[in-house]
Scaffold this motif. Structure first.
Motif, PDB file in Angstrom:
ATOM      1  N   ARG A  32    -110.625 -49.455 -27.916  1.00 29.71           N
ATOM      2  CA  ARG A  32    -109.066 -49.309 -27.361  1.00 29.71           C
ATOM      3  C   ARG A  32    -109.288 -48.404 -26.013  1.00 29.71           C
ATOM      4  N   GLY A  58    -104.803 -51.182 -20.917  1.00 31.53           N
ATOM      5  CA  GLY A  58    -104.523 -52.779 -21.033  1.00 31.53           C
ATOM      6  C   GLY A  58    -104.624 -53.402 -19.800  1.00 31.53           C
ATOM      7  N   TYR A  96    -109.026 -52.765 -25.182  1.00 34.94           N
ATOM      8  CA  TYR A  96    -107.695 -53.488 -25.718  1.00 34.94           C
ATOM      9  C   TYR A  96    -106.529 -52.505 -26.128  1.00 34.94           C
ATOM     10  N   TYR A  98    -102.488 -52.607 -25.743  1.00 37.78           N
ATOM     11  CA  TYR A  98    -101.627 -53.818 -25.339  1.00 37.78           C
ATOM     12  C   TYR A  98    -100.165 -53.194 -24.909  1.00 37.78           C
ATOM     13  N   LYS A 106    -102.220 -60.812 -23.311  1.00 37.83           N
ATOM     14  CA  LYS A 106    -102.833 -60.615 -24.427  1.00 37.83           C
ATOM     15  C   LYS A 106    -103.754 -61.788 -24.778  1.00 37.83           C
ATOM     16  N   TRP A 109    -106.758 -62.097 -22.683  1.00 38.24           N
ATOM     17  CA  TRP A 109    -107.562 -61.376 -23.011  1.00 38.24           C
ATOM     18  C   TRP A 109    -108.460 -61.480 -24.449  1.00 38.24           C
ATOM     19  N   GLN A 110    -107.541 -62.127 -25.247  1.00 40.85           N
ATOM     20  CA  GLN A 110    -108.164 -62.735 -26.541  1.00 40.85           C
ATOM     21  C   GLN A 110    -109.174 -63.796 -26.385  1.00 40.85           C
ATOM     22  N   LEU A 139    -106.614 -53.585 -34.172  1.00 40.48           N
ATOM     23  CA  LEU A 139    -107.597 -54.356 -33.167  1.00 40.48           C
ATOM     24  C   LEU A 139    -108.960 -53.945 -33.265  1.00 40.48           C
TER      25      LEU A 139
END
Length: 241
Positions: A32, A58, A96, A98, A106, A109-110, A139
């Motif tokens: 994170r 993020g 990550y 968000y 998002k 990124w995924q 996450l």
């Protein structure tokens, strides 16, 4: 001196097609945005400005690569790296967080992160950075479950351990290991997941993390070979009786 201290910026990519063509082992760092990933990377590599944390969680969408070998810290940043001498890569994945990003970002990124960690053959292991006070967020779990099917090692670093009491540290470590042990493959065998406590402020766990990363990257084999060469060289140069 730790081999991680040789880390040097190599390249940054925003699309999988631009990933380096190198074949050396890659050790990726994920976590994170507020878990202390950049700080951990910097202290392990003994360089304050190696990895940069975005001021807006993020927002950083790039994958940054740092080479081990092929250059040294004292070299000017514009001096070319000898690619043939690179022994491993440290890979700083996007944090990550968000809260401040759009839905499209998002999803992008995924796809970028998911494809990299699931398909990159050179990826040897994942270092998952988590705040020791709030580990295994949704996450973090998603990251574990993306990566677990590869069968490759994950080493979890629980940061900010200085914020915990001794009893809290013991409990956090035990619970984290239990969580990791709950992941098994279809044959019921556990995955190669490990965990440790870490604090950049109090310099807790630096040697343990360094040794683990060097092992996962295969750099310990390089060190053993170098040591053997030195011993052979000493013996060859020793005076004869």
């Amino acid at each position: 001196m730790s081999k991680l201290w040789q880390a040097r910026f190599f390249t940054t990519v925003n699309h999988l097609r631009d990933l380096p063509k190198t074949t050396v082992p890659e050790i990726a760092f994920a976590g994170r945005s507020n878990a202390g990933k950049s700080t951990s990377l910097n202290i392990l590599c003994n360089q304050k400005g190696l990895a940069f944390a975005s001021k807006t969680p993020g927002r950083t969408q790039h994958i940054n690569f740092f080479s081990i070998g092929g250059a040294h810290v004292a070299m000017h940043r514009k001096d070319p790296t000898n690619v043939d001498e690179i022994r491993a890569m440290l890979v700083d994945l996007p944090g990550y967080g968000y809260a401040e990003v759009s839905g499209d970002v998002k999803l992008y990124w995924q796809r970028l992160l998911g494809d990299y960690i699931q398909r990159r053959e050179q990826l040897a292991a994942l270092i998952l950075i988590m705040d020791s006070r709030r580990p295994f967020t949704d996450l973090d779990i998603q990251m574990l479950e993306w990566f677990a099917p590869t069968g490759k090692p994950i080493h979890c670093i629980l940061t900010k351990a200085d914020k915990l009491t001794r009893n809290e540290s013991t409990t956090a470590l035990r619970q984290a290991q239990a969580k990791l042990d709950s992941y098994v493959d279809e044959d019921g065998e556990g995955f190669p997941f490990t965990v440790q406590l870490f604090s950049a402020l109090k310099r807790i766990g630096i040697e343990e993390a360094t040794a683990k990363i060097i092992e996962l990257a295969g750099l310990d084999q390089d060190e053993a070979a170098e040591q053997a060469e030195r011993i052979d060289g000493d013996e060859d140069g020793a005076p004869q009786a």
